[in-house]
Write a protein that holds these residues in place. Structure first.
Motif, PDB file in Angstrom:
ATOM      1  N   ALA A  35      25.968  18.162  24.581  1.00 29.95           N
ATOM      2  CA  ALA A  35      25.012  17.080  24.389  1.00 29.95           C
ATOM      3  C   ALA A  35      25.353  16.290  23.134  1.00 29.95           C
ATOM      4  N   THR A  36      25.099  15.003  23.189  1.00 28.81           N
ATOM      5  CA  THR A  36      25.253  14.172  21.993  1.00 28.81           C
ATOM      6  C   THR A  36      23.918  13.507  21.718  1.00 28.81           C
ATOM      7  N   PHE A  37      23.685  13.112  20.467  1.00 29.67           N
ATOM      8  CA  PHE A  37      22.373  12.631  20.077  1.00 29.67           C
ATOM      9  C   PHE A  37      22.487  11.335  19.308  1.00 29.67           C
ATOM     10  N   ASP A  38      21.671  10.365  19.676  1.00 31.98           N
ATOM     11  CA  ASP A  38      21.663   9.055  19.038  1.00 31.98           C
ATOM     12  C   ASP A  38      20.243   8.736  18.601  1.00 31.98           C
ATOM     13  N   LEU A  39      20.138   7.764  17.719  1.00 38.81           N
ATOM     14  CA  LEU A  39      18.819   7.292  17.330  1.00 38.81           C
ATOM     15  C   LEU A  39      18.083   6.744  18.554  1.00 38.81           C
ATOM     16  N   PRO A  40      16.759   6.938  18.602  1.00 35.86           N
ATOM     17  CA  PRO A  40      16.004   6.389  19.724  1.00 35.86           C
ATOM     18  C   PRO A  40      16.049   4.874  19.710  1.00 35.86           C
ATOM     19  N   ILE A  41      15.887   4.290  20.893  1.00 36.26           N
ATOM     20  CA  ILE A  41      15.801   2.838  20.990  1.00 36.26           C
ATOM     21  C   ILE A  41      14.355   2.442  20.759  1.00 36.26           C
ATOM     22  N   ALA A  42      14.101   1.832  19.616  1.00 41.46           N
ATOM     23  CA  ALA A  42      12.731   1.458  19.260  1.00 41.46           C
ATOM     24  C   ALA A  42      12.302   0.248  20.075  1.00 41.46           C
ATOM     25  N   PRO A  43      11.089   0.264  20.619  1.00 40.53           N
ATOM     26  CA  PRO A  43      10.614  -0.905  21.364  1.00 40.53           C
ATOM     27  C   PRO A  43      10.424  -2.098  20.436  1.00 40.53           C
ATOM     28  N   GLU A  44      10.483  -3.289  21.001  1.00 41.23           N
ATOM     29  CA  GLU A  44      10.256  -4.494  20.225  1.00 41.23           C
ATOM     30  C   GLU A  44       8.803  -4.539  19.748  1.00 41.23           C
ATOM     31  N   PRO A  45       8.566  -5.130  18.574  1.00 34.78           N
ATOM     32  CA  PRO A  45       7.189  -5.162  18.033  1.00 34.78           C
ATOM     33  C   PRO A  45       6.169  -5.719  19.023  1.00 34.78           C
ATOM     34  N   GLU A  46       6.575  -6.760  19.782  1.00 34.20           N
ATOM     35  CA  GLU A  46       5.625  -7.373  20.715  1.00 34.20           C
ATOM     36  C   GLU A  46       5.261  -6.418  21.865  1.00 34.20           C
ATOM     37  N   ASP A  47       6.125  -5.405  22.091  1.00 34.92           N
ATOM     38  CA  ASP A  47       5.837  -4.435  23.156  1.00 34.92           C
ATOM     39  C   ASP A  47       4.931  -3.304  22.691  1.00 34.92           C
ATOM     40  N   LEU A  87       0.699   7.831  22.339  1.00 34.15           N
ATOM     41  CA  LEU A  87       1.518   9.038  22.413  1.00 34.15           C
ATOM     42  C   LEU A  87       2.898   8.710  22.969  1.00 34.15           C
ATOM     43  N   GLY A  88       2.954   7.795  23.925  1.00 32.21           N
ATOM     44  CA  GLY A  88       4.239   7.368  24.463  1.00 32.21           C
ATOM     45  C   GLY A  88       5.119   6.720  23.417  1.00 32.21           C
ATOM     46  N   LEU A  89       4.517   5.930  22.537  1.00 31.74           N
ATOM     47  CA  LEU A  89       5.282   5.315  21.452  1.00 31.74           C
ATOM     48  C   LEU A  89       5.845   6.382  20.513  1.00 31.74           C
ATOM     49  N   VAL A  90       5.015   7.347  20.156  1.00 28.12           N
ATOM     50  CA  VAL A  90       5.476   8.444  19.298  1.00 28.12           C
ATOM     51  C   VAL A  90       6.624   9.190  19.960  1.00 28.12           C
ATOM     52  N   ASN A  91       6.481   9.501  21.251  1.00 24.29           N
ATOM     53  CA  ASN A  91       7.543  10.202  21.982  1.00 24.29           C
ATOM     54  C   ASN A  91       8.851   9.416  21.960  1.00 24.29           C
ATOM     55  N   GLN A  92       8.747   8.101  22.180  1.00 24.99           N
ATOM     56  CA  GLN A  92       9.946   7.281  22.244  1.00 24.99           C
ATOM     57  C   GLN A  92      10.654   7.213  20.893  1.00 24.99           C
ATOM     58  N   ILE A  93       9.900   7.076  19.831  1.00 27.08           N
ATOM     59  CA  ILE A  93      10.507   6.987  18.500  1.00 27.08           C
ATOM     60  C   ILE A  93      11.107   8.326  18.087  1.00 27.08           C
ATOM     61  N   LEU A  94      10.423   9.420  18.387  1.00 28.79           N
ATOM     62  CA  LEU A  94      10.934  10.735  17.983  1.00 28.79           C
ATOM     63  C   LEU A  94      12.185  11.125  18.749  1.00 28.79           C
ATOM     64  N   GLY A  95      12.249  10.824  20.040  1.00 27.85           N
ATOM     65  CA  GLY A  95      13.401  11.233  20.839  1.00 27.85           C
ATOM     66  C   GLY A  95      13.536  12.745  20.890  1.00 27.85           C
ATOM     67  N   GLU A  96      14.703  13.214  21.339  1.00 23.66           N
ATOM     68  CA  GLU A  96      14.963  14.646  21.469  1.00 23.66           C
ATOM     69  C   GLU A  96      16.232  15.005  20.721  1.00 23.66           C
ATOM     70  N   GLY A  97      16.130  15.921  19.774  1.00 22.95           N
ATOM     71  CA  GLY A  97      17.273  16.381  18.996  1.00 22.95           C
ATOM     72  C   GLY A  97      17.966  17.551  19.642  1.00 22.95           C
ATOM     73  N   GLU A  98      18.697  18.315  18.833  1.00 24.54           N
ATOM     74  CA  GLU A  98      19.594  19.315  19.396  1.00 24.54           C
ATOM     75  C   GLU A  98      19.075  20.744  19.333  1.00 24.54           C
ATOM     76  N   VAL A  99      17.848  20.959  18.857  1.00 23.95           N
ATOM     77  CA  VAL A  99      17.319  22.314  18.769  1.00 23.95           C
ATOM     78  C   VAL A  99      16.004  22.397  19.542  1.00 23.95           C
ATOM     79  N   SER A 100      15.884  23.401  20.406  1.00 24.28           N
ATOM     80  CA  SER A 100      14.635  23.672  21.101  1.00 24.28           C
ATOM     81  C   SER A 100      14.319  25.155  20.985  1.00 24.28           C
ATOM     82  N   MET A 101      13.045  25.492  21.103  1.00 21.99           N
ATOM     83  CA  MET A 101      12.599  26.870  20.930  1.00 21.99           C
ATOM     84  C   MET A 101      11.515  27.221  21.942  1.00 21.99           C
ATOM     85  N   VAL A 102      11.495  28.497  22.301  1.00 26.38           N
ATOM     86  CA  VAL A 102      10.379  29.082  23.034  1.00 26.38           C
ATOM     87  C   VAL A 102       9.948  30.300  22.240  1.00 26.38           C
ATOM     88  N   SER A 103       8.676  30.406  21.922  1.00 30.48           N
ATOM     89  CA  SER A 103       8.174  31.556  21.177  1.00 30.48           C
ATOM     90  C   SER A 103       6.987  32.137  21.922  1.00 30.48           C
TER      91      SER A 103
END
Length: 284
Positions: A35-47, A87-103
């Motif tokens: 997997a490779t990871f890039d910065l999230p694509i931020a929506p335009e302010p008007e969106d 919440l959708g905006l937060v999800n889009q800005i945060l994106g998904e990095g390279e570490v996940s966990m189940v506890s």
């Protein structure tokens, strides 16, 4: 803009306990591709008009990131009060990095593309999300608090007679027991590289039985894959690295409160603060 949040590799066969007591947790399936990871694509302010609560939450996160220092309690943001669009905006800005966990059966974690920013979902006994948070920390306090909460504080030793084909496990258990007894918070990791030591499959099975299978699994993806699994012995972890063909290339046991590969460093968190602040500038 999607409001759904999923954790790659955190569902499916082997990721959830099969026994009512939650102890028989198998390993999560490994990804098949790097997997490779890039910065999230931020929506335009008007969106993002009307998503002021989401933007406010992200600005609060940026401030928490800028102030956070490794070793301090996590900075926690609650997301349960956000409307779906926010919440959708937060999800889009945060994106998904390279570490996940189940506890256990109650916590799933996904690192954002910003190192040190963790999306933490808390579930009830029926598998329904009861709390949705962001933690800023080297690794999530929610996992730290429960990973070894019910673990043995001493390592079980080998018994006599040994099972057939078990040869080197007793000496390894003695070494682990000594290190567990001596370990103090802040100590560096003591690593036992099983890949370089002679052992049989029965040795590994005997070790796993004596250490116990823990309920926390961490998957780090990127240039190759690393799977980190807790045991039922306090501060003892299995750490396994895989190549692109899903073959184990390094199999080790680490005695430490949390392996370094799981944690975000202070410089990574500082960089995350700068990058998130830059993104949020366009919404001012």
């Amino acid at each position: 803009m999607s409001t759904e949040f999923t954790i790659p590799g955190a569902t499916g066969p082997g990721t959830q306990p099969t026994e009512p007591d939650g102890q028989a947790l198998d390993y999560m399936e490994m990804p098949r591709e790097m997997a490779t990871f890039d910065l999230p694509i931020a929506p335009e302010p008007e969106d993002t008009e009307g998503m002021e609560a989401g933007k406010a939450k992200l600005n609060e996160l940026a401030a928490g990131l800028a102030a956070y220092k490794v070793g301090k309690p996590a900075f926690v943001l609650e997301l349960g009060d956000l409307e779906p669009a926010d919440l959708g905006l937060v999800n889009q800005i945060l994106g998904e990095g390279e570490v996940s966990m189940v506890s256990g059966v109650n916590i799933q974690v996904q690192e954002a593309v910003f190192a040190g920013v963790w999306r933490v979902l808390h579930f009830d006994a029926k598998g329904v999300i009861k709390r949705d948070t962001i933690e800023v920390a080297e690794w999530p306090d929610a996992v730290r608090d429960q990973v070894f909460a019910n673990a043995a504080t001493t390592c079980a030793l080998a018994e006599d007679p040994l099972p057939p084909s078990v040869f080197n496990a007793p000496s390894l258990l003695s070494e682990i027991a000594e290190r567990v007894a001596d370990y103090k918070p802040g100590d560096g990791a003591h690593s036992i590289n099983l890949s370089l030591l002679p052992h049989t499959e029965e040795d590994l099975k005997y070790l796993a039985d004596k250490l116990g299978v823990g309920s926390t699994i961490v998957l780090s993806r990127g240039y190759g894959n690393c799977r980190v699994s807790s045991t039922q012995t306090k501060n003892v972890w299995w750490v396994q690295y895989y190549n692109a063909q899903d073959t184990v290339i390094l199999n080790s046991i680490e005695i430490i409160n949390v392996p370094e590969v799981v944690c975000a460093a202070q410089e990574d968190i500082d960089d995350s603060a700068e990058r998130l602040a830059e993104i949020m500038e366009i919404y001012k």
